[in-house]
Structure formats: structure tokens, C-alpha cells
Design an enzyme around this catalytic site. Sequence first.
Site, short mmCIF file in Angstrom:
data_model
loop_
_atom_site.label_atom_id
_atom_site.label_comp_id
_atom_site.label_asym_id
_atom_site.label_seq_id
_atom_site.Cartn_x
_atom_site.Cartn_y
_atom_site.Cartn_z
N CYS A 66 0.82 -1.22 0.00
CA CYS A 66 0.00 0.00 0.00
C CYS A 66 0.85 1.26 0.00
CB CYS A 66 -0.93 0.01 1.20
SG CYS A 66 -1.86 -1.52 1.38
N SER B 61 -10.87 1.88 5.74
CA SER B 61 -10.91 2.57 4.45
C SER B 61 -11.53 1.64 3.40
CB SER B 61 -9.49 2.96 4.04
OG SER B 61 -8.64 1.84 4.07
N ILE C 99 -12.50 -0.22 -0.38
CA ILE C 99 -11.95 -0.78 -1.62
C ILE C 99 -12.47 0.07 -2.77
CG2 ILE C 99 -12.19 -2.76 -3.16
CD1 ILE C 99 -12.15 -4.47 -0.52
N LYS D 283 -9.64 6.98 4.74
CA LYS D 283 -10.95 6.56 5.20
C LYS D 283 -12.08 7.09 4.32
CE LYS D 283 -14.42 5.12 7.39
NZ LYS D 283 -15.06 5.18 6.07
N HIS E 151 -9.08 4.69 -0.57
CA HIS E 151 -7.75 4.07 -0.49
C HIS E 151 -7.55 3.09 -1.65
CE1 HIS E 151 -4.11 2.38 0.98
NE2 HIS E 151 -4.60 1.48 1.81
#
Lengths: 391, 391
Positions: B89, B213, B215, B334, B338
Site C-alpha cells: 500500500c 478505508s 476498496i 478513510k 484508499h
Amino acid sequence: MRDDLTVRDVSIIGIGQVPVGEHWDRSLRHLAYEAILAAVRDGGIDRIDALYIGNMLSGELNSQEHLGALVADFAGLRGVEAVKVEAACGSGAAALRMGYIAVAGELADVVVVCGVEKMTDTIGDDTTSALAMAADADYEASQGLSFVAINALLMRRYLHEYGFSHSDFAHFTVNAHRNAANNPYAMFRHPVTVEAFRQARMIADPINLLDSSPICDGAAAVVLAPTAWVRGRGRRNVRIAASAIATDSVSLHDRRDPLWLDAVALSAQKAYKQAGVGPQEIDLFELHDAFTIMSALSLEASGFAPRGGGVRLAMEGDIFIGGRIPISTMGGLKARGHPVGATGIYQVVEVVEQLRGEAGANQVGDAHWGMAQNIGGSGATVITTILEGGE
Amino acid sequence: MRDDLTVRDVSIIGIGQVPVGEHWDRSLRHLAYEAILAAVRDGGIDRIDALYIGNMLSGELNSQEHLGALVADFAGLRGVEAVKVEAACGSGAAALRMGYIAVAGELADVVVVCGVEKMTDTIGDDTTSALAMAADADYEASQGLSFVAINALLMRRYLHEYGFSHSDFAHFTVNAHRNAANNPYAMFRHPVTVEAFRQARMIADPINLLDSSPICDGAAAVVLAPTAWVRGRGRRNVRIAASAIATDSVSLHDRRDPLWLDAVALSAQKAYKQAGVGPQEIDLFELHDAFTIMSALSLEASGFAPRGGGVRLAMEGDIFIGGRIPISTMGGLKARGHPVGATGIYQVVEVVEQLRGEAGANQVGDAHWGMAQNIGGSGATVITTILEGGE
């Protein structure tokens, strides 16, 4: 990139590799660790500023991304700057390019670059599907084209356009296997004959088994440092005289001429310009012989043969050790093996062996300039590295 | 990395982003192209030396690797140096670090860095399995630990060790959603209440839906160039004052203290030293709030709160715009969303908006120093970027 290069010289001061093969007893991180350890010992270094990992398939085949931190930790380098660089089968040399930039630009002094791939004993998708991710998922793979099939289209077109027969490519494979026999890190250490090449099992017509490089595991690593550090240290110096990346369309159908690899030509021209040499000065060329057709096309676009003349260099023995432009001197992708993300580093390790005069029975005489060329996809990413041996 | 930095200053001269969300009508390459085009137009540039792509999951979710060449071609940059950089990430900011190195070290003048991720409308594995590749495949994922579950272990330990209750974390989410409401690129533009946070559906106890957060799909891009180029051009300059990567063990169990993110601390310390500032000078902090627990731990290890004190900054409103250290000023992971490999670039784009004074209703007053911190895995790769606004 800039022509007026003001950056400092970078040398390869350490090399390491593990034998290419099927490593059922060693994981991805273990293979990388062994190569890094060997390179660090060879370089005699006691600090590392950054670690760059070249890898293509760890996500798809090993269910593991995040190799930078993973390998850094396992190699005893927890904390160090570490990332993974990916450019399909060109990932290894792409990672080397990032390491070169960091040292040449004075952002780091000692960088380790490791290429690693584990293609056997995998837990993800099948390898053929995974390798197709080097091609265009929307316009090639989803149409059912495997990566071998894409190369088969290229070879078929080459045979048609220039009037060669398939067996004219035999000596690419004969040369690779003959050279691999003397390389303790090679996967296939047995010679093959022209007749065996002719009789080999068909994979994707006209590409047969002996046109193709194998699926395998491997890892190789190099240590980079400023050339100023190593001069006068008593060890033969190997300097990175050029490092250049160029790209092309990923999908074959979208190129203006499928038989002319634009990115090979562009990458090689940039590298020649940076190094201040031309193909006539290159003493050996570790090219990307994933398939015999790629050898022919690479020789042509890199300036070693005219269009349609690459295969003649094989037919006439010019590619043999002792010939005009030796290729695959330690076995190449065909016989040393092609663990995809590691290949670009194996190539560079082998050029360093030649320029140090440590290539044993395969030593190219008076080798001073060596070139390695790593290709992602069917020519979409090409990284050309030119190395100069010192005194 | 070297302390005696002799490199040249680098600025961010162009920014671009696409709205984060579920883009059923746009492919991975199309999202990247839109962000790059916006950044190039914003920067007013007519040449690009290299393109670095941050992405984590294209192989697993889109059956496509080789994004460097793929995106370069689709964005009209065929031929240009292009590679993909991956650090789970943290891939976006890791790619930014590579671009920074190239420009700072004078290997390139104009570099575009694009983070892109397409997590909906995918053709590969399920997203939960794919995200687990940020963790350790052998010691975590193969034991059945999802990435949310790893963060749940951290949060449970935090609640136990410091005596907080889950609802003490509510204001991380309240702040993020409130700020996202004014960001046209954010995915969730509705406010949430403390009560809604308390009642949200459980995901992996104690982490609930509003700790987490989403998808999603997205792409963001920045253009880097030497600061000397932009001074006096009439545009407000934003300089990269620091860029630092640090790593830690990928698996949580292997760290000396799970509640202290060593790589956050090391990366932040390196960045503070390079920029010549400390946490007290930072005017806003785009941190990696993939889960509320990561916000608390990031604030602590970055020096904004003592151990166990991160959550108090939320409880007391210090993280709000106008507070002592505003975070997630455009919605954070959030509420802006993300899209994992793109997140690090969205963060930097948002800091640039703040330092240019272009953050609209969310403008942090007198913002001069902004910090972005992008995290791969549960703290295994951390990239801290400090930006300085000019006059």
C-alpha cells in the site's frame, strides 16, 4: 533523459548468484538472501544504503507482494530503504537502473540490486497465465494469446518475410547449451545438436521446445558503489558505462513494424551514446534469448546485423565464443535459464565475470566492453546496460 | 542514505487526480492516463524524461503487469523510460521516491509519477486475498490472517495496553468524513456521527466498517522538476524538502514491540533531519489512516504524541482543521478512499493543494510545511515526504 550527464561513475563491486533450477527446498526470500549474501561477500562491504528488488511474478505465483521489506528483513537488513521494481521479464535490469540512478546521482553510496523469481512449487495461478501478464491483458491475453504464441507470430512473420527456415535458428540454441555446460550456475548443462533442435517437440508453431527458455527459479545480485571508491583497491574494476531504458507499445499489433524492435533500438542507441562506443566495440553481448526469434531481432535492432540478418550471425558462427560478437556466453536465457525477474541481474553478473577475466572455459579473450540487454514483454520495455572492464 | 546531501532541490510543479470511487466504465490504464494528463496540464510541461508508476495489485486483480510501458504508451509517451514500483500500500510514495532520486541526482529533469489502482470490476482473485499479499504469505496470510485481522490484532492490543475503548477512536472517522465532504475527488462525501461509528457493522473485532478505508479505484499523478526551474515563474512553488523510506519486518509477530512502528519512526526521523524541521513545525499531516488504529500509531511514532497518546489527539480535536496537527484534511484514506497503489500520490497531491492555498473550504491557515506518510503492510514499508510551500 539528459544528454549532458554530470553524474558520478558507478561500478559493480560485488556479484552473487544461485544456481538456476527447480528449488523445491528454498522459498522466494531464501533464494534472494543467498544471492545477496554472495554479492555482499564478493564486494567486501559492511554497509548498504538501499536494496532494490527486481521481480515480476511473486504476487501471482507466490501470493506475496511487498518483496522490498520482506527480502531486506530476511537478509539481515531490516530498516533499510527497499522497494520492488517491475517491468515484466525486464524487472531485473529495471531494478538495476534504479540502483544506478541512486548511486550516480549521489543519493546513495552502496546499493544492492537483487533479481529473484520463483516459478516452480507455486501456490497461485498457472505459470503460462502469469507470464501472459507481460503482454496486454485486454488486447492480447484475453484473446487467448499466450506469451509463447506472441513470439510464434513474430517468428512466423520473420520466416515469411526474410525467407529463412526454422532450422536456420538452430545455432542460437547450440551455442547457448554449449556455453552453459561450463557454467556451474546454469540449469541445462548438456550440449544439444542441430538435429535435436530440428526434432524438438512443438510448443506454438513454429516455436519448439529448443527455441524456448525454461520455467525455473533463481536469484542474482550485484553491489553498486561509486567508481572512485574502488579504483586503486587492487581489484579489477567494472564500471557501468551506460544504463538506458526505452519502451514501446505492449501489444504487438500496435507497432508500426513487428519485426523491428523500436525499444531495443532506442535503448541501445541511448546506451551507446552514453558509453561513447558503438556495436563494433562491444566484445560480448548478453542478449534476451527467451526465444530464438528474440535473439535475431535483438541483434538487428542493436546494430550488430542488418534487418533480416540476425539469424545469419548464428548460422555463420559469429555468435560463438571466439566469434565476432559472442552472445549467451554463460548459457543465456535458453540454457542458463530464465527466472524472469532475476534474468536481468544474471546477465549483468555474467558480463562482470567476463570483464574480470573470471569466466573460466568460456572466457572471451581481451573482453573490455560488455553489453547486457533485458527485455520485458515482446519488446515493450528494454534496458540496455554497457559495462567497461578496468585494469 | 547519505547525510551530506549534495543533490539539487526538487519541486512538484504539477498535480492531477481522478475522483476516487467505483469506475465501472474506465480501465486501469484509462484512470492512469486521466491523472497524468491533468498533472501535465497543471504543470504546463512539454517534455517528460521518465514515468514511474506506483501500483500494488494490477497482476492479481487485473491480470496485467508491465504497467510502466502500458501506461506510457496509452498516455502518449511511447518510448519514454517507464517502470512500475511496488511496496504494497506504500507503492505510490515509493514510486515518488524513485522519481525524486532521479531528479535530485540530475539523472532526469522532468519526471511524472503516477499512482494507480483498480480494485473493482476485476478479473482475478478476490480483493481480500489480494490485499493479504502486503502481509507475510508464509507466516501470516497462509495462517488465515486477512489484512484487516492483522490490524484488528493491533487495535485489540492497543485498547488492552492503554485502557482506551473502541469509541475513543471515533473522531478519526468523524474528521475524515467531515473533510471529505468538501473534496470533489473524495469517495465518501457525507459526514458521519460518533453514534454511527459506534453502531457500525463489525468487520474483524474490534475493527468495524467505520474504522476501515474502502476498496475502490483511483489514480493520481505529480510532475517533478528542479526547483531552480520554477522559481520566479509566478506560480507558488512546492518543494520536496525530504523523502525517506524505511522498512521493518513484514510479519507483525516478528517485531520487538507491535505497538511501536519502528519504520514510521525511522522514516520520519530521516525526513525531519533532511528537511531541517521537527513535528512542531509541521502544519498538516496526511497520514496513512487505512484503519483508525494506524492513525494513532502513526501519530505516535512520527513524534506528534507520546506512546499511547495518539488517540487523544483525535478525542481532543487536535487533528481537526484548525487544530494543532490537522490530518486527513481532504478525507484521508478513510473517506477520500484508499485505491492502494495510488494512495501515496493522492496524499502528496493534497498536501500540494494545501501549500498552494488551493484547498478551498478545507484550507489549513498559513500552511507552510506539510507532511505525507504512506505505509505498506502493517508498517513494514514507510515513506515519509515533507513538502515546503514557497512564496
